[in-house]
Design an enzyme around this catalytic site. Structure first.
Site, PDB file in Angstrom:
ATOM      1  N   ILE A   1       0.866  -1.169   0.000  1.00  0.00           N
ATOM      2  CA  ILE A   1       0.000   0.000   0.000  1.00  0.00           C
ATOM      3  C   ILE A   1       0.905   1.221   0.000  1.00  0.00           C
ATOM      4  O   ILE A   1       2.053   1.158   0.440  1.00  0.00           O
ATOM      5  CB  ILE A   1      -0.992   0.020   1.200  1.00  0.00           C
ATOM      6  CG1 ILE A   1      -0.260  -0.121   2.535  1.00  0.00           C
ATOM      7  CG2 ILE A   1      -2.041  -1.049   1.041  1.00  0.00           C
ATOM      8  CD1 ILE A   1      -1.201  -0.100   3.749  1.00  0.00           C
ATOM      9  N   ASP A   2       0.422   2.325  -0.524  1.00  0.00           N
ATOM     10  CA  ASP A   2       1.244   3.525  -0.672  1.00  0.00           C
ATOM     11  C   ASP A   2       1.769   4.030   0.667  1.00  0.00           C
ATOM     12  O   ASP A   2       1.190   3.779   1.720  1.00  0.00           O
ATOM     13  CB  ASP A   2       0.435   4.638  -1.339  1.00  0.00           C
ATOM     14  CG  ASP A   2       0.139   4.363  -2.804  1.00  0.00           C
ATOM     15  OD1 ASP A   2       0.826   3.517  -3.392  1.00  0.00           O
ATOM     16  OD2 ASP A   2      -0.783   4.999  -3.340  1.00  0.00           O
ATOM     17  N   LYS A   3       2.825   4.785   0.582  1.00  0.00           N
ATOM     18  CA  LYS A   3       3.449   5.365   1.770  1.00  0.00           C
ATOM     19  C   LYS A   3       2.426   6.064   2.664  1.00  0.00           C
ATOM     20  O   LYS A   3       2.393   5.845   3.877  1.00  0.00           O
ATOM     21  CB  LYS A   3       4.525   6.375   1.339  1.00  0.00           C
ATOM     22  CG  LYS A   3       5.114   7.198   2.472  1.00  0.00           C
ATOM     23  CD  LYS A   3       6.093   8.233   1.936  1.00  0.00           C
ATOM     24  CE  LYS A   3       6.609   9.120   3.072  1.00  0.00           C
ATOM     25  NZ  LYS A   3       7.548  10.148   2.562  1.00  0.00           N
TER      26      LYS A   3
ATOM     27  N   ARG B   1      -6.730   5.821  -6.091  1.00  0.00           N
ATOM     28  CA  ARG B   1      -6.460   7.245  -6.245  1.00  0.00           C
ATOM     29  C   ARG B   1      -6.688   7.711  -7.684  1.00  0.00           C
ATOM     30  O   ARG B   1      -7.316   8.752  -7.922  1.00  0.00           O
ATOM     31  CB  ARG B   1      -5.029   7.543  -5.796  1.00  0.00           C
ATOM     32  CG  ARG B   1      -4.778   7.215  -4.325  1.00  0.00           C
ATOM     33  CD  ARG B   1      -3.305   7.202  -3.975  1.00  0.00           C
ATOM     34  NE  ARG B   1      -2.708   8.519  -4.098  1.00  0.00           N
ATOM     35  CZ  ARG B   1      -1.393   8.734  -3.991  1.00  0.00           C
ATOM     36  NH1 ARG B   1      -0.565   7.729  -3.805  1.00  0.00           N
ATOM     37  NH2 ARG B   1      -0.927   9.955  -4.110  1.00  0.00           N
TER      38      ARG B   1
ATOM     39  N   THR C   1      -0.852   5.793   2.659  1.00  0.00           N
ATOM     40  CA  THR C   1      -2.066   5.035   2.934  1.00  0.00           C
ATOM     41  C   THR C   1      -1.821   4.231   4.204  1.00  0.00           C
ATOM     42  O   THR C   1      -0.768   3.612   4.348  1.00  0.00           O
ATOM     43  CB  THR C   1      -2.399   4.076   1.772  1.00  0.00           C
ATOM     44  OG1 THR C   1      -2.563   4.842   0.576  1.00  0.00           O
ATOM     45  CG2 THR C   1      -3.670   3.299   2.046  1.00  0.00           C
TER      46      THR C   1
END
Length: 356
Positions: free
Chosen positions: A161-163, A264, A165
């Site tokens: 998962i993104d930084k 996103r 998130t």
């Protein structure tokens, strides 16, 4: 020999967590002149960076198929056999330093660990982020395990998962669990649900967004939707409205596929960027009044959640040993709860924000 080697290869660019799913798909049609040869030996010679042991583990997990049927390591390939493999990524040569970083662990047993990641933590080392990552922390926490003693920058990882998130991530603790989880992600049988605060209102209470996602041709740090299918990879996101605030909406989103920045970029494409998503245009006022009180209110909200408002709330999959379906859920973190509290107050006192 005709072959295709489709590798889902991430490009690390700071917070850029390229490709949510960390497996590779290797497919090859055996040459007409190929002599009988064990499939593990055949594949070891053809998949760069893959050891025979890793290939044997993939076979034991049912991840090597010949003409659509799972085979064992001792299967002998024949001319024109179609061989396909799903495996976690091969080793990468990057020095991983174990770091004693506290982790919020939702669940752990001998085979898997489910981490509730805080926003701001990069999942694995990449350009500009060589320490302080989740992998650095896991390498310390699981330092007694063979899988985490080899300095593999993606040890145990099958998705990311993104930084910025927050939320749940499952990590394998051994090669067998790694192969079994990778297969579930490849088959899209893992259930992932997110909660997001996005700009704008919705006509429907639920819906589905389908649009190929690939790297933007205009900005290489962004992903983009290619609705005509001319580029990118197939991506499907299902959404359901949880709460309406008028100018923003709280959604539950279920991923059917796992593309980079999928939620996103899909939400931006639909005209509903995530609240305070700097990269995809959600870090400015997109809906609402022009009154100064409202402007100040939104700026206060941005200060409460200085990141995009996205949380990986739940994760469901088949346990790698028992075969039983397991399910984990994470509460919204304090910053997310705080901004929702502000919007609740706004709705209750909406009149005074819209009168000057």
């Amino acid at each position: 020999m005709s072959s295709e080697h489709e590798k889902y290869s991430p490009v690390c660019e700071g917070e850029e967590e390229q490709q949510d799913e960390l497996y590779e798909h290797f497919a090859v049609t055996v040459d007409r002149g190929q002599a009988l040869l064990r499939v593990d030996k055949y594949l070891t010679a053809r998949i760069e960076g893959a050891s025979r042991n890793r290939i044997q583990t993939a076979a034991e997990s049912g991840n090597i198929l010949v003409n659509g049927t799972a085979v064992k390591s001792n299967y002998k390939v024949k001319p024109l056999d179609r061989v396909t493999v799903v495996m976690p990524y091969p080793r990468r040569v990057v020095e991983i330093l174990p770091e004693n970083i506290p982790l919020k662990i939702a669940y752990e047993d001998d085979d898997i660990i489910v981490v509730d990641k805080e926003a701001g933590m990069v999942v694995h080392p990449g350009h500009g982020n060589y320490s302080g990552t989740l992998v650095n922390a896991l390498t310390w926490h699981l330092r007694e395990l063979p899988l985490f003693q080899e300095g593999d920058m993606r040890a145990g990882l099958v998705h990311r998962i993104d930084k910025n998130t927050s939320g749940l991530l499952v990590v394998a603790k051994n090669e067998r669990a790694h192969a079994k989880l990778a297969r579930q992600f490849f088959d899209h049988s893992i259930e992932r649900r997110y909660v997001a605060l996005v700009w704008g209102n919705f006509d429907q209470d639920e819906g589905t967004i389908t649009g190929n996602i690939g790297r933007s041709h205009r900005d290489r740090l962004k992903m983009a939707v290619f609705a005509d299918g001319s580029d990118g990879k197939h991506a499907v996101t299902h959404y359901r409205v949880l709460r309406r605030y008028g100018y923003v909406t709280l959604l539950e989103l279920r991923l059917e596929t796992g593309r980079t920045h999928q939620i996103r970029v899909h939400m931006e494409w639909q005209g509903h960027p995530l609240f305070n998503d700097e990269r995809y245009g959600g870090d400015r006022i997109l809906k609402g009044t022009t009154f100064s009180k409202y402007k100040q209110f939104v700026e206060n909200c941005f200060a409460l959640i200085p990141r995009h408002a996205l949380h990986a709330r739940s994760l469901g999959f088949m346990h790698t040993v028992s075969g039983e379906r397991v399910y984990f859920e994470s509460e919204l973190p304090p910053d997310f709860q705080a901004v929702l509290g502000k919007w609740d107050s706004y709705v209750a006192a909406r009149g005074e924000f819209e009168e000057e």
